[in-house]
Write a protein that holds these residues in place. Sequence first.
Motif, PDB file in Angstrom:
ATOM      1  N   ALA A   1      -5.588   3.281  -2.905  1.00 29.43           N
ATOM      2  CA  ALA A   1      -5.901   1.956  -3.426  1.00 29.43           C
ATOM      3  C   ALA A   1      -6.055   0.911  -2.327  1.00 29.43           C
ATOM      4  CB  ALA A   1      -4.819   1.517  -4.399  1.00 29.43           C
ATOM      5  N   GLY A   2      -5.770   1.292  -1.090  1.00 25.32           N
ATOM      6  CA  GLY A   2      -5.869   0.360   0.013  1.00 25.32           C
ATOM      7  C   GLY A   2      -4.704  -0.616   0.062  1.00 25.32           C
ATOM      8  N   CYS A   3      -3.614  -0.275  -0.588  1.00 25.16           N
ATOM      9  CA  CYS A   3      -2.468  -1.186  -0.675  1.00 25.16           C
ATOM     10  C   CYS A   3      -1.491  -1.025   0.481  1.00 25.16           C
ATOM     11  CB  CYS A   3      -1.701  -0.952  -1.976  1.00 25.16           C
ATOM     12  SG  CYS A   3      -2.663  -1.324  -3.437  1.00 25.16           S
ATOM     13  N   LYS A   4      -1.550   0.050   1.188  1.00 27.63           N
ATOM     14  CA  LYS A   4      -0.551   0.329   2.212  1.00 27.63           C
ATOM     15  C   LYS A   4      -0.490  -0.783   3.253  1.00 27.63           C
ATOM     16  CE  LYS A   4       1.234   4.481   4.211  1.00 27.63           C
ATOM     17  NZ  LYS A   4       0.991   5.875   4.443  1.00 27.63           N
ATOM     18  N   GLU A   5      -1.637  -1.214   3.745  1.00 25.25           N
ATOM     19  CA  GLU A   5      -1.660  -2.249   4.764  1.00 25.25           C
ATOM     20  C   GLU A   5      -1.156  -3.569   4.199  1.00 25.25           C
ATOM     21  OE1 GLU A   5      -4.333  -0.365   3.961  1.00 25.25           O
ATOM     22  OE2 GLU A   5      -4.277   0.998   5.655  1.00 25.25           O
ATOM     23  N   GLN A   6      -1.563  -3.915   2.999  1.00 24.31           N
ATOM     24  CA  GLN A   6      -1.132  -5.162   2.387  1.00 24.31           C
ATOM     25  C   GLN A   6       0.372  -5.167   2.162  1.00 24.31           C
ATOM     26  OE1 GLN A   6      -3.501  -5.268  -1.135  1.00 24.31           O
ATOM     27  NE2 GLN A   6      -5.145  -6.411  -0.146  1.00 24.31           N
ATOM     28  N   ARG A   7       0.914  -4.057   1.745  1.00 21.15           N
ATOM     29  CA  ARG A   7       2.334  -3.982   1.473  1.00 21.15           C
ATOM     30  C   ARG A   7       3.125  -4.269   2.743  1.00 21.15           C
ATOM     31  NH1 ARG A   7       4.222   1.574  -0.616  1.00 21.15           N
ATOM     32  NH2 ARG A   7       3.605   2.044   1.485  1.00 21.15           N
ATOM     33  N   HIS A   8       2.697  -3.724   3.883  1.00 21.92           N
ATOM     34  CA  HIS A   8       3.391  -3.975   5.127  1.00 21.92           C
ATOM     35  C   HIS A   8       3.294  -5.441   5.526  1.00 21.92           C
ATOM     36  CE1 HIS A   8       4.364   0.159   5.780  1.00 21.92           C
ATOM     37  NE2 HIS A   8       3.096   0.530   5.792  1.00 21.92           N
TER      38      HIS A   8
ATOM     39  N   LYS B   1       1.307   3.425 -18.808  1.00 19.00           N
ATOM     40  CA  LYS B   1       2.143   4.630 -18.714  1.00 19.00           C
ATOM     41  C   LYS B   1       1.321   5.801 -18.195  1.00 19.00           C
ATOM     42  CE  LYS B   1       5.639   7.467 -19.790  1.00 19.00           C
ATOM     43  NZ  LYS B   1       5.395   8.603 -18.935  1.00 19.00           N
ATOM     44  N   ALA B   2       0.104   5.935 -18.690  1.00 22.55           N
ATOM     45  CA  ALA B   2      -0.778   7.014 -18.228  1.00 22.55           C
ATOM     46  C   ALA B   2      -1.081   6.863 -16.744  1.00 22.55           C
ATOM     47  CB  ALA B   2      -2.074   7.025 -19.039  1.00 22.55           C
ATOM     48  N   LEU B   3      -1.338   5.633 -16.308  1.00 22.88           N
ATOM     49  CA  LEU B   3      -1.587   5.393 -14.885  1.00 22.88           C
ATOM     50  C   LEU B   3      -0.350   5.733 -14.052  1.00 22.88           C
ATOM     51  CD1 LEU B   3      -3.617   2.084 -15.133  1.00 22.88           C
ATOM     52  CD2 LEU B   3      -4.477   4.330 -14.421  1.00 22.88           C
ATOM     53  N   GLY B   4       0.826   5.446 -14.581  1.00 26.92           N
ATOM     54  CA  GLY B   4       2.066   5.812 -13.907  1.00 26.92           C
ATOM     55  C   GLY B   4       2.223   7.317 -13.792  1.00 26.92           C
ATOM     56  N   ASP B   5       1.850   8.034 -14.845  1.00 27.07           N
ATOM     57  CA  ASP B   5       1.891   9.502 -14.804  1.00 27.07           C
ATOM     58  C   ASP B   5       0.986  10.035 -13.702  1.00 27.07           C
ATOM     59  OD1 ASP B   5       3.582   9.509 -17.049  1.00 27.07           O
ATOM     60  OD2 ASP B   5       1.920   9.823 -18.452  1.00 27.07           O
ATOM     61  N   ILE B   6      -0.196   9.464 -13.593  1.00 30.59           N
ATOM     62  CA  ILE B   6      -1.150   9.891 -12.572  1.00 30.59           C
ATOM     63  C   ILE B   6      -0.624   9.549 -11.179  1.00 30.59           C
ATOM     64  CG2 ILE B   6      -3.469   9.504 -11.642  1.00 30.59           C
ATOM     65  CD1 ILE B   6      -4.354   9.143 -14.636  1.00 30.59           C
ATOM     66  N   ALA B   7      -0.025   8.375 -11.046  1.00 29.77           N
ATOM     67  CA  ALA B   7       0.546   7.981  -9.752  1.00 29.77           C
ATOM     68  C   ALA B   7       1.642   8.957  -9.330  1.00 29.77           C
ATOM     69  CB  ALA B   7       1.099   6.565  -9.830  1.00 29.77           C
TER      70      ALA B   7
ATOM     71  N   GLN C   1       0.411   8.423  -1.589  1.00 26.27           N
ATOM     72  CA  GLN C   1      -1.009   8.750  -1.635  1.00 26.27           C
ATOM     73  C   GLN C   1      -1.747   7.752  -2.522  1.00 26.27           C
ATOM     74  OE1 GLN C   1      -2.712  11.110   0.170  1.00 26.27           O
ATOM     75  NE2 GLN C   1      -4.502  10.072  -0.660  1.00 26.27           N
ATOM     76  N   SER C   2      -1.132   7.352  -3.633  1.00 25.45           N
ATOM     77  CA  SER C   2      -1.763   6.387  -4.531  1.00 25.45           C
ATOM     78  C   SER C   2      -1.955   5.048  -3.841  1.00 25.45           C
ATOM     79  CB  SER C   2      -0.912   6.196  -5.786  1.00 25.45           C
ATOM     80  OG  SER C   2      -0.874   7.384  -6.518  1.00 25.45           O
ATOM     81  N   ALA C   3      -0.959   4.608  -3.110  1.00 26.46           N
ATOM     82  CA  ALA C   3      -1.064   3.334  -2.394  1.00 26.46           C
ATOM     83  C   ALA C   3      -2.153   3.411  -1.335  1.00 26.46           C
ATOM     84  CB  ALA C   3       0.274   2.983  -1.765  1.00 26.46           C
ATOM     85  N   SER C   4      -2.221   4.525  -0.648  1.00 24.07           N
ATOM     86  CA  SER C   4      -3.232   4.709   0.384  1.00 24.07           C
ATOM     87  C   SER C   4      -4.632   4.708  -0.226  1.00 24.07           C
ATOM     88  CB  SER C   4      -2.976   6.026   1.123  1.00 24.07           C
ATOM     89  OG  SER C   4      -3.974   6.252   2.071  1.00 24.07           O
TER      90      SER C   4
END
Length: 71
Positions: free
Chosen positions: A58-65, A40-46, A53-56
């Motif tokens: 974490a380097g997840c943006k490319e993987q998600r696509h 929940k705390a991590l969700g608040d920060i996200a 911005q959080s996905a970027s």
Amino acid sequence: MKAQTNIWDVSDYLKTKEDQALYLDACIEKADGDTAFIAKALGDIARARGMSQSASDAGCKEQRHEHFGKN
């Protein structure tokens, strides 16, 4: 007369990375091993950072696509 209340969201107050780190440290200490509390705390920060911005960060943006293109 009804009492008027306002919605309070912690993510509105986690403006800096330092604030976010201190918040996460405090939540981890308070959680006493409760992983749902930490999640929940991590969700608040996200939310405070904005999900894109959080996905970027974490380097997840490319993987998600990549996943969208695969069946």
